[in-house]
Design a protein around this motif. Structure first.
Motif, mmCIF file in Angstrom:
data_model
loop_
_atom_site.group_PDB
_atom_site.id
_atom_site.type_symbol
_atom_site.label_atom_id
_atom_site.label_comp_id
_atom_site.label_asym_id
_atom_site.label_seq_id
_atom_site.Cartn_x
_atom_site.Cartn_y
_atom_site.Cartn_z
ATOM 1 N N UNK A 1 54.559 -73.460 12.458
ATOM 2 C CA UNK A 1 54.519 -72.402 13.476
ATOM 3 C C UNK A 1 53.327 -71.478 13.233
ATOM 4 N N UNK A 2 53.075 -71.150 11.982
ATOM 5 C CA UNK A 2 51.919 -70.312 11.643
ATOM 6 C C UNK A 2 50.625 -71.019 12.013
ATOM 7 N N UNK A 3 50.558 -72.306 11.745
ATOM 8 C CA UNK A 3 49.361 -73.085 12.092
ATOM 9 C C UNK A 3 49.124 -73.075 13.603
ATOM 10 N N UNK A 4 50.196 -73.214 14.370
ATOM 11 C CA UNK A 4 50.066 -73.200 15.833
ATOM 12 C C UNK A 4 49.554 -71.840 16.325
ATOM 13 N N UNK A 5 50.008 -70.763 15.699
ATOM 14 C CA UNK A 5 49.534 -69.422 16.084
ATOM 15 C C UNK A 5 48.039 -69.300 15.811
ATOM 16 N N UNK A 6 47.607 -69.745 14.627
ATOM 17 C CA UNK A 6 46.176 -69.693 14.298
ATOM 18 C C UNK A 6 45.358 -70.551 15.264
ATOM 19 N N UNK A 7 45.871 -71.726 15.581
ATOM 20 C CA UNK A 7 45.156 -72.620 16.497
ATOM 21 C C UNK A 7 45.062 -72.011 17.894
ATOM 22 N N UNK A 8 46.147 -71.384 18.333
ATOM 23 C CA UNK A 8 46.173 -70.718 19.640
ATOM 24 C C UNK A 8 45.095 -69.635 19.694
#
Length: 188
Positions: free
Chosen positions: A130-137
């Motif tokens: 989930x943290x990775x998805x936030x950074x990618x977003x």
């Protein structure tokens, strides 16, 4: 991005300073706009790089958490087999039946601990993904923001060459749009 944003910002600022010496008020205003946009581009590009790194790091850590969970689940399965084998040996009777029954019960307790550990590792994996998805977003929004600001810089150059106010105002609009996308990266 594949370029050095800080170096480019410095280059644009030098060009703006050189153009400002022309004593033309329009050129001076456009030059100041270039300098401001260059600083914005450098800042947004730096944050874009940080967000990309954050996405990669969190995804890598998620893979490690999944590997740990997989190892623990493997141990859980091995203990399950042991529990069943000791249970069969206890059911068969004999001199060591009580010992086998005790060992089978120990495996049940050990399995409960392993199951909790594996589930915790999987929960950590999910959190990291989930943290990775936030950074990618954020990275995607910042990429768009940096692109708009850099296009604004290019259009400012066209404004200097053509001495047309419309190009200068367009570059300011692109800078503001880039600023809006920057805000969206952290608000949406």
């Amino acid at each position: 991005m594949a370029h050095d944003a800080a170096f480019e910002a410095h280059e644009h600022a030098e060009h703006a300073e050189h153009a400002a010496h022309s004593q033309d008020p329009f050129i001076s205003r456009v030059s100041i706009t270039i300098a401001i946009l260059a600083v914005m581009a450098a800042g947004v590009s730096s944050l874009e790089t940080l967000e990309a790194s954050g996405a990669i790091t969190s995804a890598s850590e998620a893979v490690l958490s999944q590997d740990k969970a997989t190892d623990v689940w493997g141990e859980y399965e091995a203990d399950s087999l042991k529990k069943h084998l000791y249970g069969l040996a206890a059911d068969a009777g004999g001199a060591k039946a009580a010992q086998y029954q005790g060992t089978s019960k120990e495996q049940v307790a050990k399995q409960a601990e392993l199951k909790k550990q594996a589930q915790d590792d999987e929960a950590e994996r999910d959190k990291l993904l989930a943290t990775s998805r936030i950074h990618e977003h954020r990275h995607h929004w910042l990429t768009a923001a940096a692109t708009l600001v850099e296009i604004g810089i290019a259009i400012c150059t066209v404004a200097i060459i053509t001495r047309r106010r419309a190009f200068w105002l367009s570059s300011i609009g692109l800078g503001l749009a880039g600023l809006a996308l920057f805000g969206a990266a952290y608000l949406l």
